[in-house]
Design a protein around this motif. Sequence first.
Motif, mmCIF file in Angstrom:
data_model
loop_
_atom_site.group_PDB
_atom_site.id
_atom_site.type_symbol
_atom_site.label_atom_id
_atom_site.label_comp_id
_atom_site.label_asym_id
_atom_site.label_seq_id
_atom_site.Cartn_x
_atom_site.Cartn_y
_atom_site.Cartn_z
ATOM 1 N N THR A 192 -31.330 -51.819 -30.302
ATOM 2 C CA THR A 192 -31.596 -50.533 -29.656
ATOM 3 C C THR A 192 -32.623 -49.738 -30.458
ATOM 4 O O THR A 192 -33.580 -49.191 -29.901
ATOM 5 C CB THR A 192 -30.298 -49.717 -29.505
ATOM 6 N N VAL A 193 -32.425 -49.704 -31.774
ATOM 7 C CA VAL A 193 -33.341 -48.937 -32.617
ATOM 8 C C VAL A 193 -34.732 -49.560 -32.640
ATOM 9 O O VAL A 193 -35.740 -48.876 -32.502
ATOM 10 C CB VAL A 193 -32.781 -48.829 -34.061
ATOM 11 N N PRO A 213 -27.121 -59.676 -29.929
ATOM 12 C CA PRO A 213 -28.209 -59.115 -30.748
ATOM 13 C C PRO A 213 -28.955 -60.195 -31.542
ATOM 14 O O PRO A 213 -30.165 -60.104 -31.725
ATOM 15 C CB PRO A 213 -27.483 -58.135 -31.674
ATOM 16 N N SER A 214 -28.237 -61.244 -31.967
ATOM 17 C CA SER A 214 -28.925 -62.298 -32.711
ATOM 18 C C SER A 214 -29.852 -63.099 -31.798
ATOM 19 O O SER A 214 -30.684 -63.862 -32.263
ATOM 20 C CB SER A 214 -27.916 -63.222 -33.411
ATOM 21 N N GLY A 218 -29.127 -57.162 -25.757
ATOM 22 C CA GLY A 218 -28.016 -56.246 -25.977
ATOM 23 C C GLY A 218 -26.676 -56.902 -25.713
ATOM 24 O O GLY A 218 -26.565 -57.787 -24.871
ATOM 25 N N CYS A 219 -25.667 -56.461 -26.450
ATOM 26 C CA CYS A 219 -24.288 -56.901 -26.208
ATOM 27 C C CYS A 219 -23.877 -56.504 -24.798
ATOM 28 O O CYS A 219 -24.199 -55.410 -24.338
ATOM 29 C CB CYS A 219 -23.378 -56.224 -27.241
ATOM 30 N N SER A 237 -26.792 -42.150 -24.107
ATOM 31 C CA SER A 237 -27.968 -42.727 -24.772
ATOM 32 C C SER A 237 -28.623 -43.787 -23.884
ATOM 33 O O SER A 237 -29.838 -43.944 -23.889
ATOM 34 C CB SER A 237 -27.604 -43.266 -26.159
ATOM 35 N N PHE A 238 -27.816 -44.491 -23.083
ATOM 36 C CA PHE A 238 -28.401 -45.428 -22.099
ATOM 37 C C PHE A 238 -29.292 -44.648 -21.125
ATOM 38 O O PHE A 238 -30.385 -45.079 -20.780
ATOM 39 C CB PHE A 238 -27.307 -46.142 -21.291
ATOM 40 N N SER A 239 -28.774 -43.498 -20.710
ATOM 41 C CA SER A 239 -29.527 -42.657 -19.793
ATOM 42 C C SER A 239 -30.860 -42.265 -20.442
ATOM 43 O O SER A 239 -31.917 -42.302 -19.801
ATOM 44 C CB SER A 239 -28.684 -41.427 -19.448
#
Lengths: 276, 432
Positions: A192-193, A213-214, A218-219, A237-239
């Motif tokens: 995400t970052v 993530p690996s 995204g999970c 934060s998705f928004s």
Amino acid sequence: MTMSGSARPEEGSKTPHPKPRIAVLKLASCDGCQLAFLGLGDKLLELSGQVEIVHFAEAGPLGPLTGLDITFIEGSLSTREDRDMVLSVRKESRFLVTIGACATSGGIQALRNLASGPLLSSLYPSPEVIDFLDQSTPVASLVPVDLELWGCPVTGDQILGSLRSLLFGALPPVQTDKVCLECKRRGIACVTVTKQIPCLGPVTLTGCGALCPSFDRGCYGCFGPAENPETSSLARSFSGLGLTPSEITRRYLFINSNAPAFLKEGRRWQGGDSHE
Amino acid sequence: MSEDRLLRIPVMARVEGKGALEVTLREGRIGEVRLSIFEPPRLFEKILEGREFREVPDIVARICGICPAAYQITSVLAIEKGFGMVPGEEITRFRRILACGEWISSHSLHIHLLAAPDFLGYPDAMEWGRHDPQTLRRGFELHALGNALMSLLGGRPVHPVGACVGGFFRFPSRQETKALAERIRAALPLASALVRWAADLDYPESDRAFTSVCLQGAGGYPMNEGRIVSDRGHDLDPADFEFRIREFQVPHSTAFHSLLDGEPYLVGPLARLNIHGDKIPEDILSDVVSSGIRFPSTNMNHSLLARAIEIHYALRESLSLLEGPPPAGPSFVPAEPVEGTGIAATEAPRGILWHRYDLARDGLVRKARIIPPTSQNQSLMEDDLRESLERAGLDRPEEALRKDAERIVRNYDPCISCATHFLDLTVHRDDG
């Protein structure tokens, strides 16, 4: 290990003590969690020497479901027959363990609980011959469950770890870490970052080893909600990342849509906004 | 007189599952044969409606824990077709490696944990392992290699996470690829030994004519592409398949039965080997020569040997694909949704898997249709049961009939669930 009132002496057994009696059962599921047993390789043979595998249809044994020390259940409840079987096997089991998302939360097929209209008749010309409950539900909605192993699928390590404890008569420590923590442990850069990829890692139980993530994605929450998940702040934060309300709903209503924390947040965004 | 007992049958939306069998014996012959698949319905085709195309591979994987990658590959191929995307050779190569891994994993599991005890006289693999752990361990090693191939491309063998519409979220590193290639090279003698062992098993005689159906494409032995062909002259575009097969519900099963042009047919390893045996390297087949078994074969018991041959083939194939040049360029092509329909068929471990998606312009699924291998084999399975049991004689103890019936069903590797000893055989004897 003593199992007063449940374990039975094995007929013809030369061992002085009866072996613990184990069953692996399947309800509505893909069979993938049973593979956590079948994929154990040599350890499956060791296990079959240490315990009596009384009933495990996919592996062969079909013994009666009575006097059981540990019963593992894969799959969600969705038929009357399965409901009756679970009620009966609960009484016969010292420890009842759910394995995987289906048995623990209702699984991906619990998405049908949210649909409207007669689903069955739209797929089957003669739906009346099919034994089918209105909802796909977790085992714990019907009977007390001693241990819930989350995951879609569960891993062999989860199975072996829980067996080791249960064979000593103790419940294993419950894993409560989030996928986020697993990424930090493994040194995986936050997707995400660094890439603005929406990720359920902050609210999802670890156990997979932060697989998605690996793989630069995204999970998607297949190990279910972690303890005290901040589902609403993650949804906001998705928004902020540009997801529409219906996209946020679909993130939460996926593999574990019937898990209360995910169900609540998914519904909150259904129909256009968060109602906040 | 016949007992028309209505079974209470929970069933699954057309995938593998728990099964039961009901056979009616009437005056020394077989009346009804009812193979019931009573996995509870999970209604995947309905669940898919309204979901976004990106979510589809992870949803359909959950239909089957034993062949999740086949569901993923078929769905992404169908959606790419619907969107008019062409991901290119590198992605196609890695998808073939993923399919190889799943064939190896699924076939090893079926041979060792489900089917072989039938031919060896053991009640299950655990008991077999007490008498002959070495042979079983060889199977476990091959199974683990198949799982390792799937993990290379998706992190785990059950519901892997690497595939997406357009390609893969990432390609494996050169180091990971090289390490696994070395493991596979070292294991090739195990695969050869497996084939020789499987060729020497004591298979009951059986000679029943049946139609073999599989894919045929430019990529060699069929996996992820091609037209649908048969040994009786069929040659169909996958897009036309749904008009030529008829799916119907039978009262005793929630898996649909299918007929191709009105006839039962076989899909899966034996069908593939019967049609494409010439694409298997000569030295792999040479391990079979001394047994006298030849392909094409009309003995369904040889499906176990066909699986062993495909394991060796898939190991060799994945090795040569892994040893190709490291992938250059992006691991996926970006998807641009357009309104339309996408159809694809692949060879899942158990045979043809066919998907169709009607997609809206916003990338949401309007309608989905999935035809899995097991429902295609089910009509033939029932015919086989009827004929093979009658031929072997019905005037035998029920235990012997039950064992034969179970072996006959397991030959088809019915999309698994409890394919070992899952049958709950009820014999109605009406002659009295």
